[in-house]
Design a protein around this motif. Structure first.
Motif, PDB file in Angstrom:
ATOM      1  N   GLY A  10       0.820  -1.202   0.000  1.00 15.67           N
ATOM      2  CA  GLY A  10       0.000   0.000   0.000  1.00 15.67           C
ATOM      3  C   GLY A  10       0.846   1.241   0.000  1.00 15.67           C
ATOM      4  N   LEU A  11       0.199   2.356   0.304  1.00 16.70           N
ATOM      5  CA  LEU A  11       0.847   3.664   0.360  1.00 16.70           C
ATOM      6  C   LEU A  11       1.106   4.022   1.822  1.00 16.70           C
ATOM      7  CD1 LEU A  11       1.721   6.380  -0.943  1.00 16.70           C
ATOM      8  CD2 LEU A  11      -0.685   7.099  -0.723  1.00 16.70           C
ATOM      9  N   VAL A  12       2.328   4.431   2.110  1.00 13.81           N
ATOM     10  CA  VAL A  12       2.689   4.797   3.471  1.00 13.81           C
ATOM     11  C   VAL A  12       3.616   5.998   3.417  1.00 13.81           C
ATOM     12  CG1 VAL A  12       4.644   3.185   3.509  1.00 13.81           C
ATOM     13  CG2 VAL A  12       3.562   3.873   5.664  1.00 13.81           C
ATOM     14  N   GLN A  13       3.564   6.821   4.449  1.00 12.71           N
ATOM     15  CA  GLN A  13       4.432   7.993   4.511  1.00 12.71           C
ATOM     16  C   GLN A  13       5.836   7.595   4.942  1.00 12.71           C
ATOM     17  OE1 GLN A  13       2.551  10.879   7.083  1.00 12.71           O
ATOM     18  NE2 GLN A  13       1.246  11.627   5.430  1.00 12.71           N
ATOM     19  N   PRO A  14       6.828   8.381   4.562  1.00 13.40           N
ATOM     20  CA  PRO A  14       8.196   8.116   5.035  1.00 13.40           C
ATOM     21  C   PRO A  14       8.236   8.030   6.560  1.00 13.40           C
ATOM     22  CG  PRO A  14       8.229   9.754   3.304  1.00 13.40           C
ATOM     23  CD  PRO A  14       6.778   9.524   3.622  1.00 13.40           C
ATOM     24  N   GLY A  15       8.990   7.054   7.038  1.00 10.96           N
ATOM     25  CA  GLY A  15       9.057   6.804   8.473  1.00 10.96           C
ATOM     26  C   GLY A  15       7.997   5.850   8.988  1.00 10.96           C
ATOM     27  N   GLY A  16       7.038   5.520   8.155  1.00 14.71           N
ATOM     28  CA  GLY A  16       5.964   4.621   8.558  1.00 14.71           C
ATOM     29  C   GLY A  16       6.334   3.157   8.454  1.00 14.71           C
ATOM     30  N   SER A  17       5.330   2.313   8.691  1.00 12.45           N
ATOM     31  CA  SER A  17       5.541   0.866   8.704  1.00 12.45           C
ATOM     32  C   SER A  17       4.471   0.161   7.885  1.00 12.45           C
ATOM     33  CB  SER A  17       5.484   0.334  10.139  1.00 12.45           C
ATOM     34  OG  SER A  17       6.512   0.888  10.938  1.00 12.45           O
ATOM     35  N   LEU A  18       4.847  -0.991   7.380  1.00 17.22           N
ATOM     36  CA  LEU A  18       3.920  -1.896   6.711  1.00 17.22           C
ATOM     37  C   LEU A  18       4.339  -3.324   7.028  1.00 17.22           C
ATOM     38  CD1 LEU A  18       3.360  -0.651   3.014  1.00 17.22           C
ATOM     39  CD2 LEU A  18       1.619  -0.838   4.806  1.00 17.22           C
ATOM     40  N   ARG A  19       3.387  -4.219   7.004  1.00 20.56           N
ATOM     41  CA  ARG A  19       3.704  -5.633   7.130  1.00 20.56           C
ATOM     42  C   ARG A  19       3.166  -6.377   5.923  1.00 20.56           C
ATOM     43  NH1 ARG A  19       1.781 -10.070  11.632  1.00 20.56           N
ATOM     44  NH2 ARG A  19      -0.149  -9.898  10.428  1.00 20.56           N
ATOM     45  N   LEU A  20       4.054  -7.008   5.201  1.00 22.81           N
ATOM     46  CA  LEU A  20       3.675  -7.826   4.060  1.00 22.81           C
ATOM     47  C   LEU A  20       3.529  -9.276   4.489  1.00 22.81           C
ATOM     48  CD1 LEU A  20       6.060  -6.443   1.279  1.00 22.81           C
ATOM     49  CD2 LEU A  20       3.841  -5.573   2.037  1.00 22.81           C
ATOM     50  N   SER A  21       2.604  -9.963   3.845  1.00 20.44           N
ATOM     51  CA  SER A  21       2.393 -11.386   4.097  1.00 20.44           C
ATOM     52  C   SER A  21       2.670 -12.186   2.832  1.00 20.44           C
ATOM     53  CB  SER A  21       0.949 -11.640   4.541  1.00 20.44           C
ATOM     54  OG  SER A  21       0.635 -10.937   5.716  1.00 20.44           O
ATOM     55  N   CYS A  22       3.204 -13.359   3.037  1.00 18.22           N
ATOM     56  CA  CYS A  22       3.425 -14.307   1.946  1.00 18.22           C
ATOM     57  C   CYS A  22       2.788 -15.621   2.392  1.00 18.22           C
ATOM     58  CB  CYS A  22       4.911 -14.474   1.685  1.00 18.22           C
ATOM     59  SG  CYS A  22       5.327 -15.759   0.475  1.00 18.22           S
ATOM     60  N   THR A  23       1.656 -15.953   1.789  1.00 17.61           N
ATOM     61  CA  THR A  23       0.904 -17.140   2.186  1.00 17.61           C
ATOM     62  C   THR A  23       1.062 -18.230   1.135  1.00 17.61           C
ATOM     63  OG1 THR A  23      -0.682 -15.798   3.389  1.00 17.61           O
ATOM     64  CG2 THR A  23      -1.360 -18.027   2.813  1.00 17.61           C
ATOM     65  N   ALA A  24       1.336 -19.424   1.602  1.00 11.95           N
ATOM     66  CA  ALA A  24       1.597 -20.539   0.700  1.00 11.95           C
ATOM     67  C   ALA A  24       0.404 -21.483   0.614  1.00 11.95           C
ATOM     68  CB  ALA A  24       2.811 -21.318   1.176  1.00 11.95           C
ATOM     69  N   SER A  25       0.279 -22.116  -0.540  1.00 15.76           N
ATOM     70  CA  SER A  25      -0.703 -23.182  -0.732  1.00 15.76           C
ATOM     71  C   SER A  25      -0.049 -24.280  -1.553  1.00 15.76           C
ATOM     72  CB  SER A  25      -1.948 -22.653  -1.444  1.00 15.76           C
ATOM     73  OG  SER A  25      -1.619 -22.116  -2.705  1.00 15.76           O
ATOM     74  N   GLY A  26      -0.603 -25.467  -1.448  1.00 14.38           N
ATOM     75  CA  GLY A  26      -0.064 -26.590  -2.195  1.00 14.38           C
ATOM     76  C   GLY A  26       1.027 -27.342  -1.477  1.00 14.38           C
ATOM     77  N   SER A  27       1.602 -26.731  -0.449  1.00 16.73           N
ATOM     78  CA  SER A  27       2.647 -27.372   0.338  1.00 16.73           C
ATOM     79  C   SER A  27       2.867 -26.536   1.588  1.00 16.73           C
ATOM     80  CB  SER A  27       3.941 -27.461  -0.464  1.00 16.73           C
ATOM     81  OG  SER A  27       4.931 -28.161   0.254  1.00 16.73           O
ATOM     82  N   THR A  28       3.468 -27.142   2.592  1.00 18.41           N
ATOM     83  CA  THR A  28       3.787 -26.370   3.798  1.00 18.41           C
ATOM     84  C   THR A  28       5.128 -25.673   3.611  1.00 18.41           C
ATOM     85  OG1 THR A  28       4.792 -28.330   4.779  1.00 18.41           O
ATOM     86  CG2 THR A  28       2.482 -27.908   5.302  1.00 18.41           C
ATOM     87  N   LEU A  29       5.221 -24.479   4.176  1.00 20.80           N
ATOM     88  CA  LEU A  29       6.409 -23.661   3.981  1.00 20.80           C
ATOM     89  C   LEU A  29       7.576 -24.055   4.864  1.00 20.80           C
ATOM     90  CD1 LEU A  29       5.412 -19.896   3.521  1.00 20.80           C
ATOM     91  CD2 LEU A  29       6.629 -21.384   1.922  1.00 20.80           C
ATOM     92  N   ASP A  30       7.345 -24.882   5.867  1.00 21.96           N
ATOM     93  CA  ASP A  30       8.410 -25.119   6.842  1.00 21.96           C
ATOM     94  C   ASP A  30       9.594 -25.886   6.261  1.00 21.96           C
ATOM     95  OD1 ASP A  30       6.568 -27.694   8.727  1.00 21.96           O
ATOM     96  OD2 ASP A  30       7.042 -27.479   6.604  1.00 21.96           O
ATOM     97  N   SER A  31       9.443 -26.481   5.097  1.00 19.60           N
ATOM     98  CA  SER A  31      10.570 -27.148   4.440  1.00 19.60           C
ATOM     99  C   SER A  31      11.203 -26.286   3.349  1.00 19.60           C
ATOM    100  CB  SER A  31      10.116 -28.474   3.820  1.00 19.60           C
ATOM    101  OG  SER A  31       9.722 -29.386   4.810  1.00 19.60           O
ATOM    102  N   TYR A  32      10.764 -25.058   3.263  1.00 19.59           N
ATOM    103  CA  TYR A  32      11.244 -24.160   2.223  1.00 19.59           C
ATOM    104  C   TYR A  32      11.988 -22.978   2.823  1.00 19.59           C
ATOM    105  CZ  TYR A  32       8.243 -26.401  -1.279  1.00 19.59           C
ATOM    106  OH  TYR A  32       7.648 -27.290  -2.134  1.00 19.59           O
ATOM    107  N   ALA A  33      13.031 -22.550   2.159  1.00 19.01           N
ATOM    108  CA  ALA A  33      13.585 -21.229   2.420  1.00 19.01           C
ATOM    109  C   ALA A  33      12.718 -20.212   1.691  1.00 19.01           C
ATOM    110  CB  ALA A  33      15.022 -21.141   1.929  1.00 19.01           C
ATOM    111  N   VAL A  34      12.485 -19.096   2.337  1.00 15.15           N
ATOM    112  CA  VAL A  34      11.634 -18.062   1.757  1.00 15.15           C
ATOM    113  C   VAL A  34      12.436 -16.779   1.623  1.00 15.15           C
ATOM    114  CG1 VAL A  34       9.546 -16.671   2.063  1.00 15.15           C
ATOM    115  CG2 VAL A  34       9.549 -19.088   2.707  1.00 15.15           C
ATOM    116  N   GLY A  35      12.385 -16.219   0.449  1.00 13.79           N
ATOM    117  CA  GLY A  35      13.055 -14.960   0.192  1.00 13.79           C
ATOM    118  C   GLY A  35      12.066 -13.859  -0.113  1.00 13.79           C
ATOM    119  N   TRP A  36      12.454 -12.641   0.200  1.00 11.12           N
ATOM    120  CA  TRP A  36      11.721 -11.452  -0.218  1.00 11.12           C
ATOM    121  C   TRP A  36      12.621 -10.670  -1.172  1.00 11.12           C
ATOM    122  CZ3 TRP A  36       6.714 -10.274   0.609  1.00 11.12           C
ATOM    123  CH2 TRP A  36       6.037 -10.933   1.635  1.00 11.12           C
TER     124      TRP A  36
END
Length: 127
Positions: A10-36
């Motif tokens: 989204g849109l945020v002002q300088p100095g602000g915060s955001l939290r992005l989510s990455c949701t998986a389907s088809g397999s569990t993420l605990d066996s995967y390395a995840v990159g942003w």
């Protein structure tokens, strides 16, 4: 193969915060390395972070170190990217990606080892 979907941009002002989510389907993420990763218009893709599959160790890119934090909720099959102290130069499309059984270090941030990618979410930092 795991499928990934990002949300939370989204849109945020300088100095602000955001939290992005990455949701998986088809397999569990605990066996995967995840990159942003992120890509701004006219610029090359930049690695933001990589979280290893084995021990959860996270390697951060220099431009976000100390401001961004990755966390994982295995029950929700989701990885989060908490972004604080945002700057205009953080403006980009942010992508999450996954690779099976992988240990992260600096070379992981070029993204070439990641086989599964989400569609991306736009983050705009502007006053």
């Amino acid at each position: 193969q795991v499928q990934l979907a990002e949300s939370g941009g989204g849109l945020v002002q300088p100095g602000g915060s955001l939290r992005l989510s990455c949701t998986a389907s088809g397999s569990t993420l605990d066996s995967y390395a995840v990159g942003w990763f992120r890509q701004a218009p006219g610029k090359e893709r930049e690695g933001v972070s990589c979280t290893s599959s084995s021990d959860g160790y996270t390697y951060y890119g220099d431009s976000v170190k100390g401001r961004f934090t990755v966390s994982r909720d295995n029950a929700k099959n989701t990885v989060y990217l908490q972004m604080n102290s945002l700057k205009p130069e953080d403006t980009a499309v942010y992508y999450c990606a996954a690779v099976w059984h992988y240990y992260c270090s600096a070379w992981a941030l070029d993204g070439r080892d990641f086989g599964s990618w989400g569609q991306g979410t736009q983050v705009t930092v502007s006053s």
